[in-house]
Design a protein around this motif. Structure first.
Motif, mmCIF file in Angstrom:
data_model
loop_
_atom_site.group_PDB
_atom_site.id
_atom_site.type_symbol
_atom_site.label_atom_id
_atom_site.label_comp_id
_atom_site.label_asym_id
_atom_site.label_seq_id
_atom_site.Cartn_x
_atom_site.Cartn_y
_atom_site.Cartn_z
ATOM 1 N N GLU A 18 41.788 46.922 36.469
ATOM 2 C CA GLU A 18 41.949 46.462 35.078
ATOM 3 C C GLU A 18 41.113 47.339 34.138
ATOM 4 O OE1 GLU A 18 44.197 44.350 34.230
ATOM 5 O OE2 GLU A 18 44.586 43.227 36.066
ATOM 6 N N GLU A 51 43.427 44.721 28.394
ATOM 7 C CA GLU A 51 43.061 45.081 29.775
ATOM 8 C C GLU A 51 41.580 44.822 30.029
ATOM 9 O OE1 GLU A 51 45.305 45.421 31.784
ATOM 10 O OE2 GLU A 51 47.016 46.226 30.696
ATOM 11 N N HIS A 54 41.316 41.290 30.709
ATOM 12 C CA HIS A 54 41.761 40.946 32.070
ATOM 13 C C HIS A 54 40.608 41.150 33.053
ATOM 14 C CE1 HIS A 54 46.232 41.970 30.969
ATOM 15 N NE2 HIS A 54 45.796 40.874 30.382
ATOM 16 N N MET A 98 50.557 47.576 38.671
ATOM 17 C CA MET A 98 49.611 46.465 38.474
ATOM 18 C C MET A 98 50.236 45.139 38.912
ATOM 19 S SD MET A 98 46.780 47.708 37.455
ATOM 20 C CE MET A 98 45.776 46.467 36.649
ATOM 21 N N GLN A 128 51.875 39.581 33.775
ATOM 22 C CA GLN A 128 52.487 40.847 34.208
ATOM 23 C C GLN A 128 53.971 40.923 33.842
ATOM 24 O OE1 GLN A 128 49.472 42.805 34.576
ATOM 25 N NE2 GLN A 128 51.301 43.926 35.188
ATOM 26 N N GLU A 131 53.884 42.038 30.348
ATOM 27 C CA GLU A 131 53.423 43.427 30.274
ATOM 28 C C GLU A 131 54.570 44.395 30.587
ATOM 29 O OE1 GLU A 131 50.360 43.570 28.804
ATOM 30 O OE2 GLU A 131 49.109 44.211 30.485
HETATM 31 FE FE LIG Z 1 45.941 43.906 33.116
#
Ligand SMILES: [Fe+2]
Ligand SMILES: [Fe+2]
Length: 162
Positions: A18, A51, A54, A98, A128, A131
């Motif tokens: 991350e 990020e 995260h 990821m 995710q 994302e």
């Molecule tokens: Fe992330």
């Protein structure tokens, strides 16, 4: 219940990934600023911040579970982006990686019988999906704009509104 050794190691690896993601997005933003694409640069700065959050979320979780965070060296970016399409494509590939890594982590938590970690990771699974949608949309947008300066200008401005 303490985190298992295996799971703690995997959570540490995810924290590191991350942070590397944050680093990558900030580097992309830097390159976009140098191409005067200030909208996409702003979008990427927000992504950098996400990020970082995260990583922070997982660090806090490991602390809550009385585990130790290693703070290993973060991987370098190793390249510069000469076009927004190049950056968008790499960011999509990166998010897909990821997602796979979060999925592996989730499976490990299940194997280890760690229900709390499974529940904690649910948020990341959902995140995710979003994302990947965002990254795909950016690839599509820059793909359409690659031969038209006017479209590029408009799409960049649109991303700046994030
Ligand atoms: Fe992330
Ligand atoms: Fe991400």
């Amino acid at each position: 219940m303490k985190l298992s050794k295996k799971l703690l190691k995997a959570l540490n690896a995810q924290i590191n990934l991350e942070l590397a993601s944050a680093y990558l997005y900030r580097a992309m933003s830097h390159d976009m600023k140098n191409l005067a694409l200030h909208g996409y640069a702003k979008w990427l700065d927000k992504q950098y911040e996400e990020e970082r959050q995260h990583a922070f979320k997982i660090i806090s979780y490991v602390e809550d579970r009385d585990g130790v965070v290693d703070f290993d060296a973060v991987a370098g970016v190793g390249k510069h982006y000469g076009s927004p399409l190049d950056a968008a494509k790499d960011s999509l590939a990166h998010e897909e990686k990821m997602s796979a890594s979060i999925r592996d982590l989730f499976r490990l938590a299940r194997e280890e019988g760690d229900i709390e970690t499974e529940l904690f990771l649910q948020w990341f699974e959902t995140e995710q999906v979003e994302e990947e949608v965002n990254a795909r949309d950016n690839v599509a947008g820059f793909e359409k704009a690659k031969d038209c300066e006017g479209l590029l200008y408009m799409f960049d401005a649109h991303l700046g509104g994030r």
